[in-house]
Write a protein that holds these residues in place. Structure first.
Motif, PDB file in Angstrom:
ATOM      1  N   ARG A 252       0.873 -16.833   0.171  1.00 14.12           N
ATOM      2  CA  ARG A 252       1.821 -16.331   1.178  1.00 14.12           C
ATOM      3  C   ARG A 252       1.367 -16.778   2.582  1.00 14.12           C
TER       4      ARG A 252
ATOM      5  N   TRP B 288      -2.115 -14.278  -4.438  1.00  7.33           N
ATOM      6  CA  TRP B 288      -0.763 -14.089  -3.913  1.00  7.33           C
ATOM      7  C   TRP B 288      -0.795 -14.100  -2.380  1.00  7.33           C
ATOM      8  N   GLY B 289      -1.797 -13.402  -1.811  1.00  8.87           N
ATOM      9  CA  GLY B 289      -1.914 -13.330  -0.348  1.00  8.87           C
ATOM     10  C   GLY B 289      -2.199 -14.690   0.267  1.00  8.87           C
TER      11      GLY B 289
ATOM     12  N   GLY C 127       0.790  -1.226   0.000  1.00  4.89           N
ATOM     13  CA  GLY C 127       0.000   0.000   0.000  1.00  4.89           C
ATOM     14  C   GLY C 127       0.821   1.275   0.000  1.00  4.89           C
TER      15      GLY C 127
ATOM     16  N   ALA D 151      -1.406  -7.289 -13.813  1.00  3.18           N
ATOM     17  CA  ALA D 151      -2.846  -6.944 -13.805  1.00  3.18           C
ATOM     18  C   ALA D 151      -3.019  -5.464 -13.475  1.00  3.18           C
TER      19      ALA D 151
ATOM     20  N   PRO E 127      -9.414  -8.503 -11.982  1.00 10.15           N
ATOM     21  CA  PRO E 127      -8.203  -9.312 -12.156  1.00 10.15           C
ATOM     22  C   PRO E 127      -7.102  -8.959 -11.156  1.00 10.15           C
ATOM     23  N   VAL E 128      -7.008  -7.664 -10.821  1.00  2.83           N
ATOM     24  CA  VAL E 128      -5.987  -7.246  -9.852  1.00  2.83           C
ATOM     25  C   VAL E 128      -6.334  -7.813  -8.475  1.00  2.83           C
TER      26      VAL E 128
ATOM     27  N   ALA F 262      -5.719 -11.541  -8.420  1.00  2.00           N
ATOM     28  CA  ALA F 262      -4.274 -11.857  -8.391  1.00  2.00           C
ATOM     29  C   ALA F 262      -3.713 -11.556  -7.000  1.00  2.00           C
ATOM     30  N   LEU F 263      -4.165 -10.461  -6.387  1.00  2.00           N
ATOM     31  CA  LEU F 263      -3.712 -10.102  -5.036  1.00  2.00           C
ATOM     32  C   LEU F 263      -4.168 -11.141  -4.023  1.00  2.00           C
ATOM     33  N   TYR F 264      -5.433 -11.575  -4.178  1.00  2.00           N
ATOM     34  CA  TYR F 264      -5.961 -12.578  -3.241  1.00  2.00           C
ATOM     35  C   TYR F 264      -5.157 -13.875  -3.360  1.00  2.00           C
TER      36      TYR F 264
ATOM     37  N   ARG G 103      -4.550   2.245   3.245  1.00  2.00           N
ATOM     38  CA  ARG G 103      -4.822   1.081   4.091  1.00  2.00           C
ATOM     39  C   ARG G 103      -6.303   0.746   3.990  1.00  2.00           C
TER      40      ARG G 103
ATOM     41  N   LEU H 187      -5.168   2.978  -4.821  1.00  2.00           N
ATOM     42  CA  LEU H 187      -5.233   1.602  -4.296  1.00  2.00           C
ATOM     43  C   LEU H 187      -4.331   1.429  -3.088  1.00  2.00           C
ATOM     44  N   GLY H 188      -3.491   2.446  -2.831  1.00  2.00           N
ATOM     45  CA  GLY H 188      -2.461   2.292  -1.812  1.00  2.00           C
ATOM     46  C   GLY H 188      -2.952   2.494  -0.393  1.00  2.00           C
TER      47      GLY H 188
ATOM     48  N   VAL I  89       0.166  -9.885 -10.174  1.00  2.00           N
ATOM     49  CA  VAL I  89      -0.511  -8.706  -9.591  1.00  2.00           C
ATOM     50  C   VAL I  89      -0.016  -7.446 -10.301  1.00  2.00           C
TER      51      VAL I  89
ATOM     52  N   LEU J 125     -11.064  -3.792 -11.950  1.00  2.00           N
ATOM     53  CA  LEU J 125      -9.995  -4.178 -11.017  1.00  2.00           C
ATOM     54  C   LEU J 125     -10.073  -5.646 -10.604  1.00  2.00           C
TER      55      LEU J 125
END
Lengths: 107, 107
Positions: free
Chosen positions: B95, B91-92, A5, A87, B83-84, B87-89, B7, B4-5, A84, B81
């Motif tokens: 992880r 990756w998260g 973020g 995308a 796809p973003v 992709a974030l989900y 919090r 998007l940054g 990510v 958004l």
């Protein structure tokens, strides 16, 4: 997720997605970022295990600014972000098209 | 891209990806976010053209807290958004697997 973020974080990752960079190269590619911000973001990314640092010595290194003699690269975990970043880039580019905005050529 | 940054921004978008939500529903799904933070993030997302607000009246609305009588949904741009967010989900979640962390069930 919050590690992504921070301001500039995604741009730094997008550059490192292209391969290892010396600190000075990152600064040249992001003329609008301050040395303090870049150093802070890189440290956060290192702590998050997404970026790794390799000292390369060389003339640039000096005591006052040790980071000048260092290269940065994505870790395996950091490379896991490529989908990510891609995308995000695709979404940003489509959005820029719609509003005829310039797009930073970080592919 | 900076929009998007903030919090909580990505978490809010992930919930709205599932469809329209009343303000109260968003608060219940994110018990750790303050009313001030949620209202601010929603306003930022509206200004960025990613979220739209529809008053639904109903008993919840009152002068002191007008947002209670409002529903939020992604705009077409916001839905771009997906796809973003996916992709974030992914990756998260990967992880979290590696570090045996709990994952917020926002699919």
């Amino acid at each position: 997720m919050d590690v992504l973020g921070g301001r500039w974080t995604v741009v730094i990752l997008a550059h490192l997605k292209e391969g290892v960079h010396r600190y000075g190269e990152l600064r040249r590619r992001m003329p609008d970022i301050t040395e303090k911000m870049l150093t802070q973001r890189l440290r956060e990314l290192e702590r998050a295990g997404l970026v790794e640092r390799t000292p390369h010595g060389g003339a640039a290194a000096d005591d006052a600014r040790p980071w000048l003699g260092v290269s940065y690269d994505l870790t395996d975990e950091g490379r896991g972000l490529k989908p990510v970043l891609q995308a995000l880039y695709d979404w940003g580019a489509a959005r820029a098209d719609r509003y005829a905005l310039p797009v930073d050529p970080v592919s």
